[in-house]
Design an enzyme around this catalytic site. Structure first.
Site, PDB file in Angstrom:
ATOM      1  N   SER A 237     -18.782   6.643  79.253  1.00  0.00           N
ATOM      2  CA  SER A 237     -18.765   8.079  79.540  1.00  0.00           C
ATOM      3  C   SER A 237     -17.503   8.450  80.335  1.00  0.00           C
ATOM      4  O   SER A 237     -16.913   7.601  81.008  1.00  0.00           O
ATOM      5  CB  SER A 237     -20.013   8.449  80.335  1.00  0.00           C
ATOM      6  OG  SER A 237     -20.055   7.653  81.503  1.00  0.00           O
ATOM      7  N   CYS A 292     -19.424   8.489  69.653  1.00  0.00           N
ATOM      8  CA  CYS A 292     -18.380   9.293  70.292  1.00  0.00           C
ATOM      9  C   CYS A 292     -17.655  10.136  69.252  1.00  0.00           C
ATOM     10  O   CYS A 292     -16.932  11.057  69.598  1.00  0.00           O
ATOM     11  CB  CYS A 292     -17.409   8.415  71.055  1.00  0.00           C
ATOM     12  SG  CYS A 292     -16.459   7.366  69.974  1.00  0.00           S
ATOM     13  N   GLU A 394     -21.498  16.880  76.830  1.00  0.00           N
ATOM     14  CA  GLU A 394     -21.862  15.865  75.830  1.00  0.00           C
ATOM     15  C   GLU A 394     -23.367  15.606  75.913  1.00  0.00           C
ATOM     16  O   GLU A 394     -23.865  15.141  76.937  1.00  0.00           O
ATOM     17  CB  GLU A 394     -21.094  14.569  76.102  1.00  0.00           C
ATOM     18  CG  GLU A 394     -21.352  13.508  75.049  1.00  0.00           C
ATOM     19  CD  GLU A 394     -20.576  12.212  75.305  1.00  0.00           C
ATOM     20  OE1 GLU A 394     -20.471  11.792  76.471  1.00  0.00           O
ATOM     21  OE2 GLU A 394     -20.092  11.618  74.323  1.00  0.00           O
TER      22      GLU A 394
HETATM   23  P1  NAD Z   1     -21.634   4.421  80.597  1.00  0.00           P
HETATM   24  O1  NAD Z   1     -20.380   5.053  81.080  1.00  0.00           O
HETATM   25  O2  NAD Z   1     -22.904   4.748  81.281  1.00  0.00           O
HETATM   26  O3  NAD Z   1     -21.528   2.822  80.651  1.00  0.00           O
HETATM   27  C1  NAD Z   1     -20.471   2.109  80.018  1.00  0.00           C
HETATM   28  C2  NAD Z   1     -20.257   0.779  80.743  1.00  0.00           C
HETATM   29  O4  NAD Z   1     -19.841   1.054  82.081  1.00  0.00           O
HETATM   30  C3  NAD Z   1     -21.505  -0.095  80.859  1.00  0.00           C
HETATM   31  O5  NAD Z   1     -21.131  -1.443  80.620  1.00  0.00           O
HETATM   32  C4  NAD Z   1     -21.937   0.083  82.293  1.00  0.00           C
HETATM   33  O6  NAD Z   1     -22.551  -1.083  82.829  1.00  0.00           O
HETATM   34  C5  NAD Z   1     -20.633   0.347  83.019  1.00  0.00           C
HETATM   35  N1  NAD Z   1     -20.803   1.223  84.178  1.00  0.00           N
HETATM   36  C6  NAD Z   1     -21.701   2.227  84.337  1.00  0.00           C
HETATM   37  N2  NAD Z   1     -21.548   2.807  85.553  1.00  0.00           N
HETATM   38  C7  NAD Z   1     -20.540   2.158  86.154  1.00  0.00           C
HETATM   39  C8  NAD Z   1     -19.917   2.297  87.435  1.00  0.00           C
HETATM   40  N3  NAD Z   1     -20.288   3.221  88.312  1.00  0.00           N
HETATM   41  N4  NAD Z   1     -18.927   1.462  87.727  1.00  0.00           N
HETATM   42  C9  NAD Z   1     -18.500   0.530  86.843  1.00  0.00           C
HETATM   43  N5  NAD Z   1     -19.054   0.351  85.630  1.00  0.00           N
HETATM   44  C10 NAD Z   1     -20.061   1.150  85.290  1.00  0.00           C
HETATM   45  O7  NAD Z   1     -21.713   4.762  79.029  1.00  0.00           O
HETATM   46  P2  NAD Z   1     -22.921   4.526  78.018  1.00  0.00           P
HETATM   47  O8  NAD Z   1     -24.007   5.487  78.344  1.00  0.00           O
HETATM   48  O9  NAD Z   1     -23.229   3.080  77.915  1.00  0.00           O
HETATM   49  O10 NAD Z   1     -22.230   4.935  76.637  1.00  0.00           O
HETATM   50  C11 NAD Z   1     -22.209   6.252  76.134  1.00  0.00           C
HETATM   51  C12 NAD Z   1     -20.896   6.929  76.426  1.00  0.00           C
HETATM   52  O11 NAD Z   1     -19.829   6.170  75.859  1.00  0.00           O
HETATM   53  C13 NAD Z   1     -20.787   8.310  75.806  1.00  0.00           C
HETATM   54  O12 NAD Z   1     -20.205   9.175  76.740  1.00  0.00           O
HETATM   55  C14 NAD Z   1     -19.861   8.093  74.614  1.00  0.00           C
HETATM   56  O13 NAD Z   1     -19.145   9.241  74.219  1.00  0.00           O
HETATM   57  C15 NAD Z   1     -18.961   7.053  75.151  1.00  0.00           C
HETATM   58  N6  NAD Z   1     -18.285   6.322  74.085  1.00  0.00           N
HETATM   59  C16 NAD Z   1     -16.965   6.566  73.886  1.00  0.00           C
HETATM   60  C17 NAD Z   1     -16.289   5.930  72.872  1.00  0.00           C
HETATM   61  C18 NAD Z   1     -14.834   6.192  72.641  1.00  0.00           C
HETATM   62  O14 NAD Z   1     -14.221   5.455  71.894  1.00  0.00           O
HETATM   63  N7  NAD Z   1     -14.254   7.208  73.259  1.00  0.00           N
HETATM   64  C19 NAD Z   1     -16.966   5.021  72.051  1.00  0.00           C
HETATM   65  C20 NAD Z   1     -18.315   4.781  72.295  1.00  0.00           C
HETATM   66  C21 NAD Z   1     -18.964   5.436  73.318  1.00  0.00           C
END
Ligand code: NAD
Length: 494
Positions: A237, A292, A394
């Site tokens: 995210s 995404c 989103e």
């Molecule tokens: P998220 O941001 O909650 O988590 C992603 C990763 O970050 C996980 O491994 C999590 O453990 C880690 N994380 C979470 N909080 C953290 C923190 N405070 N500090 C460090 N690491 C942390 O995302 P999600 O819910 O797993 O995935 C969905 C999101 O990913 C959506 O916003 C989607 O749009 C995005 N996404 C983007 C793409 C792209 O290519 N732009 C592709 C796929 C998904």
């Protein structure tokens, strides 16, 4: 068409893969991994301590010296073997993905295919990694070379929506170019990557070259802070992407972070009705809207465009079969968790409260046999104003906001009001509109009569604006450049 068998009912307590071995996690806490269709616990994932990261980094750092000296063609051969093993286990990979993440089986198969394509692309390392030189480039008798070299150990922090593919945007390129690697899967969907590491174990990588550690954001922090890691690739995210970009930079790392999205699909009055509607349905509802690259806002330009697509789109959405992704009759699976469902239902309520017209309500859906699943049916709002929450944030679920615009320029303005810039599409037969759209729209992935702009493995993948922080994207040549540096050598033989 049938209900496909699960690879296993339960995967037990997951381990970490460090230095070519499966090791018990050093963790005082395990989280449940839940099948979102059945709501059953199907594995326990360790929240690994920061201490164990040191073990993984030491193993990866130690493996680096010999791995970087391994000729690229030999490194590529291990990846060819990897590809073969992935092909043999393709169906299992897809089924595990569906079981833990929810997506329909054909979507999971599509993800497994793109996963393998990235390995295929990385096997071209012998060509992709070549440097360049210029005789007499510095002065007469003084030659100049740019040598492309690996840097050390890198790590990936992955999101939940593509349990297999996303780590493959990075690590095959990193190890092909002579680096070593650590993958941190999402703790919501770790089983697929754990299974893939059983396959990596068979491919013949020397111990320590590829490692996997399960855990939460504390583990992610440990990777960002660790002096033994040269760079971080993150996908997730936007707020976390921003944080990871800033925090990793603070520790002097190379970093590329891909964030969230709010993609608009613009329909012009000359769009071809059936093809456009079918394509848009796949974009908005594919992977239950948890892509995404998924469409979020449907933007008809003028009444004629509205009439071409909206009634048929609503009709098509009503026909989508919602169910367990392992049932081959299913078009759309559940969202990833009960927590995600709650969040999406909150957005639907917000849409109603802010005055949008709910024309298709997926909230009450019941899937026989899966009453406890995290299901939401296709949902559509009309009369959405650009300043409403559902038009801007989103939602990451099967919820469509229809936002009519009066002109092509208004549609582009709407896209540019968004802080995100991941993808945008236009449906038209008019070359001038199509050309203007691709030229003007500030987004990393542009679709012309295509609603899911998923770059093939040999093209770079990443967004603009708040959808991406960094310079080099994932996949293809960008990945090769991210994981290497250019060393200049100037030579004079006296
Ligand atoms: P998220 O941001 O909650 O988590 C992603 C990763 O970050 C996980 O491994 C999590 O453990 C880690 N994380 C979470 N909080 C953290 C923190 N405070 N500090 C460090 N690491 C942390 O995302 P999600 O819910 O797993 O995935 C969905 C999101 O990913 C959506 O916003 C989607 O749009 C995005 N996404 C983007 C793409 C792209 O290519 N732009 C592709 C796929 C998904």
């Amino acid at each position: 068409m049938a209900l496909l068998p699960e690879v296993k009912k339960n995967y037990g307590a997951l381990k970490n893969y460090i230095n070519g071995e499966w090791v018990e996690a050093d963790a005082d806490k395990y989280n449940d991994v839940v099948n979102p269709a059945t709501n059953e616990v199907i594995a326990k994932v360790p929240m690994t301590s920061k201490k164990q990261i040191d073990e993984a980094v030491s193993a990866a750092n130690e493996a680096w010296e010999a791995w970087r000296e391994t000729p690229p063609v030999t490194r590529a051969r291990v990846l060819f073997k990897m590809k073969e093993i992935l092909e043999q286990n393709y169906e299992n990979i897809a089924r595990i993905m569906t079981q833990e993440q929810g997506k329909a089986i054909d979507e999971a198969r599509g993800e497994a295919r793109r996963t393998i394509e990235n390995v295929e692309c990385a096997t071209s390392v012998t060509t992709l990694m070549m440097g360049y030189n210029l005789e007499d480039g510095a002065a007469s008798g003084i030659d100049e070379d740019a040598v492309i070299s690996p840097l050390g150990t890198f790590a990936a922090i992955c999101p939940f929506n593509f349990p297999a593919m996303i780590a493959f945007w990075f690590w095959p390129y990193a190890v092909a170019t002579g680096n070593t690697y650590i993958v941190k899967p999402s703790r919501q969907v770790p089983i697929t990557m754990n299974y893939i590491f059983e396959l990596i174990d068979q491919a013949g990588f020397p111990p320590g070259v590829v490692n996997m550690v399960n855990g939460s954001h504390e583990l992610a922090d440990a990777l960002m802070e660790h002096p033994g890691i040269k760079g971080i690739s993150f996908v997730g995210s936007t707020p976390i992407a921003k944080y990871v970009y800033e925090n990793s930079s603070k520790y002097g790392k190379r970093v590329q972070t891909q964030g969230g999205a709010k993609n608009s699909l613009v329909v012009m009055e000359d769009a071809v009705m059936d093809k456009t509607v079918a394509n848009m349905l796949a974009s908005f509802y594919g992977c239950t809207g948890q892509r995404c690259l998924a469409g979020a806002n449907l933007v008809p330009v003028g009444k004629k465009a509205y009439d071409i697509v909206v009634p048929k789109f609503i009709e098509g959405a009503k026909k989508i079969r919602v169910g367990y992704g392992l049932d081959e009759n299913t078009n759309m699976g559940p969202v990833v968790s009960q927590a995600a469902k709650k969040k999406i239902l909150g957005y639907i309520q917000k849409g109603i409260d802010e005055g949008a017209k709910l024309v298709l309500d997926g909230r009450g859906i019941k899937v026989p046999g899966y009453e406890n699943g995290a299901f939401i049916g296709p949902t559509i709002f009309e009369d959405v104003a650009p300043d409403m929450t559902i038009a801007k944030e989103e939602i990451f679920g099967p919820v469509v906001s229809i936002i009519e615009r009066d002109s092509f320029d208004d549609a582009i303005d709407l896209i540019h009001q968004s802080p995100f810039g991941n993808a945008a599409s236009i449906y038209t037969q008019n070359g001038r509109w199509a050309r203007d759209f691709r030229y003007r729209v500030q987004a990393g992935n542009i679709g012309i009569n295509i609603g899911i702009v998923a770059a093939m493995a040999y093209f770079p993948f990443g967004g603009y604006k708040d959808s991406f922080f960094g310079t080099l994207h994932g996949q293809g040549k960008d990945a090769i450049n991210f994981f290497t540096d250019r060393k200049v050598v100037i030579t004079r033989w006296l």
